[in-house]
Design a protein around this motif. Structure first.
Motif, PDB file in Angstrom:
ATOM      1  N   UNK A  73      -0.240  -7.623  -2.113  1.00  0.00           N
ATOM      2  CA  UNK A  73      -1.459  -7.018  -1.573  1.00  0.00           C
ATOM      3  C   UNK A  73      -2.140  -6.136  -2.605  1.00  0.00           C
ATOM      4  N   UNK A  74      -1.340  -5.392  -3.380  1.00  0.00           N
ATOM      5  CA  UNK A  74      -1.895  -4.448  -4.336  1.00  0.00           C
ATOM      6  C   UNK A  74      -2.642  -5.092  -5.482  1.00  0.00           C
ATOM      7  N   UNK A  75      -2.187  -6.253  -5.941  1.00  0.00           N
ATOM      8  CA  UNK A  75      -2.836  -6.871  -7.107  1.00  0.00           C
ATOM      9  C   UNK A  75      -4.235  -7.374  -6.780  1.00  0.00           C
ATOM     10  N   UNK A  76      -4.573  -7.496  -5.506  1.00  0.00           N
ATOM     11  CA  UNK A  76      -5.918  -7.947  -5.134  1.00  0.00           C
ATOM     12  C   UNK A  76      -6.978  -6.991  -5.667  1.00  0.00           C
ATOM     13  N   UNK A  77      -6.635  -5.706  -5.807  1.00  0.00           N
ATOM     14  CA  UNK A  77      -7.613  -4.741  -6.310  1.00  0.00           C
ATOM     15  C   UNK A  77      -7.920  -4.973  -7.788  1.00  0.00           C
ATOM     16  N   UNK A  78      -6.974  -5.566  -8.526  1.00  0.00           N
ATOM     17  CA  UNK A  78      -7.246  -5.904  -9.923  1.00  0.00           C
ATOM     18  C   UNK A  78      -8.337  -6.970  -9.992  1.00  0.00           C
ATOM     19  N   UNK A  79      -8.200  -8.000  -9.156  1.00  0.00           N
ATOM     20  CA  UNK A  79      -9.220  -9.046  -9.116  1.00  0.00           C
ATOM     21  C   UNK A  79     -10.577  -8.453  -8.736  1.00  0.00           C
ATOM     22  N   UNK A 116       1.197  -0.019  -8.237  1.00  0.00           N
ATOM     23  CA  UNK A 116       2.183  -0.706  -7.405  1.00  0.00           C
ATOM     24  C   UNK A 116       3.528   0.001  -7.411  1.00  0.00           C
ATOM     25  N   UNK A 117       3.878   0.649  -8.508  1.00  0.00           N
ATOM     26  CA  UNK A 117       5.102   1.457  -8.527  1.00  0.00           C
ATOM     27  C   UNK A 117       4.996   2.580  -7.504  1.00  0.00           C
ATOM     28  N   UNK A 118       3.822   3.214  -7.437  1.00  0.00           N
ATOM     29  CA  UNK A 118       3.613   4.283  -6.446  1.00  0.00           C
ATOM     30  C   UNK A 118       3.767   3.730  -5.034  1.00  0.00           C
ATOM     31  N   UNK A 119       3.167   2.568  -4.765  1.00  0.00           N
ATOM     32  CA  UNK A 119       3.263   1.947  -3.447  1.00  0.00           C
ATOM     33  C   UNK A 119       4.709   1.624  -3.086  1.00  0.00           C
ATOM     34  N   UNK A 173     -10.928 -11.593  -4.034  1.00  0.00           N
ATOM     35  CA  UNK A 173      -9.795 -11.004  -3.316  1.00  0.00           C
ATOM     36  C   UNK A 173      -9.041 -11.999  -2.452  1.00  0.00           C
ATOM     37  N   UNK A 174      -9.692 -13.108  -2.094  1.00  0.00           N
ATOM     38  CA  UNK A 174      -9.089 -14.043  -1.140  1.00  0.00           C
ATOM     39  C   UNK A 174      -7.827 -14.710  -1.679  1.00  0.00           C
ATOM     40  N   UNK A 175      -7.675 -14.781  -3.005  1.00  0.00           N
ATOM     41  CA  UNK A 175      -6.514 -15.471  -3.571  1.00  0.00           C
ATOM     42  C   UNK A 175      -5.202 -14.827  -3.130  1.00  0.00           C
ATOM     43  N   UNK A 176      -5.248 -13.526  -2.796  1.00  0.00           N
ATOM     44  CA  UNK A 176      -4.011 -12.798  -2.491  1.00  0.00           C
ATOM     45  C   UNK A 176      -3.439 -13.130  -1.119  1.00  0.00           C
TER      46      UNK A 176
END
Length: 255
Positions: A73-79, A116-119, A173-176
């Motif tokens: 879920x978190x990596x979607x913000x990178x995209x 993501x480490x924080x999450x 974002x949809x890829x996630x």
């Protein structure tokens, strides 16, 4: 040596830029944590009593899969952030400056690792409140951290491809979504032995299952067997392939 110093100097600037976006919108981290924590609460306190896993503590069984869901879920913000940089012409502007070009991408990627480490830490703290306990030693915890960082890097480079290739912010974002739900068809929530044969075959041969089994074994201080090598192969393979495609998409956008 001087070129290396310039690279790390540029990297620190790009990382600082991306981290400021995180600091200014800490709600993104809470949003990333919210759904996995809600899923953990639902499965432990509503479904946990009806799921036979062979363990007395279902939250221990469940936690590895929840952590992978949070990262997906978190990596979607990178995209999303890369897409905005592309749309606003910021990537082209950086290319006109005397900086190492790869640092623009690496700034986003390393920011993803930090956030993501924080999450992950937040979710583990909630799991401890819910009764999670681990007999793992320091080395096992370091191994778990290493695998989670590798998994984050692999998915972040996939996110970079989406952000640089998408035509709309929704598409970025949809890829996630498939990545978030992939743990459901794995050993993250229930043992694969309980699944129909076709579903079981898929579940046992997709990356999430080997990663979940490795983390679960490490946290319970059990032998990891071959799962750790399969998990590392998946993470490294996805990361290398995604990195190559992300760099190609980046060069295409900056041309």
């Amino acid at each position: 040596m001087e070129a290396k110093n310039f690279f790390f100097s540029d990297m620190s600037v790009m990382l600082g830029r991306s981290m400021r976006h995180i600091v200014r919108s800490m709600d993104t981290i809470f949003t990333v944590c919210l759904t996995p924590i809600a899923m953990m609460l639902l499965f432990v306190y509503v479904f946990g009593g009806a799921i036979e896993t062979g363990t007395d503590n279902y939250v221990n069984f469940l936690l590895p899969g929840i952590l992978l869901m949070a990262i997906a879920s978190g990596v979607a913000y990178v995209a999303y952030r890369l897409f905005l940089d592309k749309q606003r012409g910021i990537i082209e502007r950086f290319h006109s400056m005397p900086i190492a070009r790869s640092t623009v991408l690496w700034g986003h990627v390393l920011t993803s690792v930090v956030s993501n480490i924080i999450s992950v830490v937040v979710i583990i703290l909630v799991a401890l409140i819910m009764g999670f306990r681990s007999s793992a030693g320091v080395l096992s915890w370091f191994a778990v951290a290493g695998i989670l960082v590798l998994f984050t890097l692999a998915l972040t480079w996939v996110a970079a491809i989406a952000g640089l290739s998408a035509k709309t912010v929704e598409g970025a974002s949809a890829f996630s979504y498939p990545l978030i739900f992939l743990p459901f068809i794995s050993s993250a929530f229930v043992p694969t032995e309980t699944m129909p044969s076709v579903v079981r075959a898929f579940a046992e041969n997709q990356p999430v299952t080997s990663i979940v089994e490795t983390i679960r074994a490490l946290l319970s201080n059990q032998p990891v067997g071959n799962d750790i090598w399969v998990a590392l192969a998946w993470c490294l393979g996805i990361m290398i392939v995604a990195y190559l495609f992300a760099v190609r998409a980046y060069k295409r956008n900056a041309a």
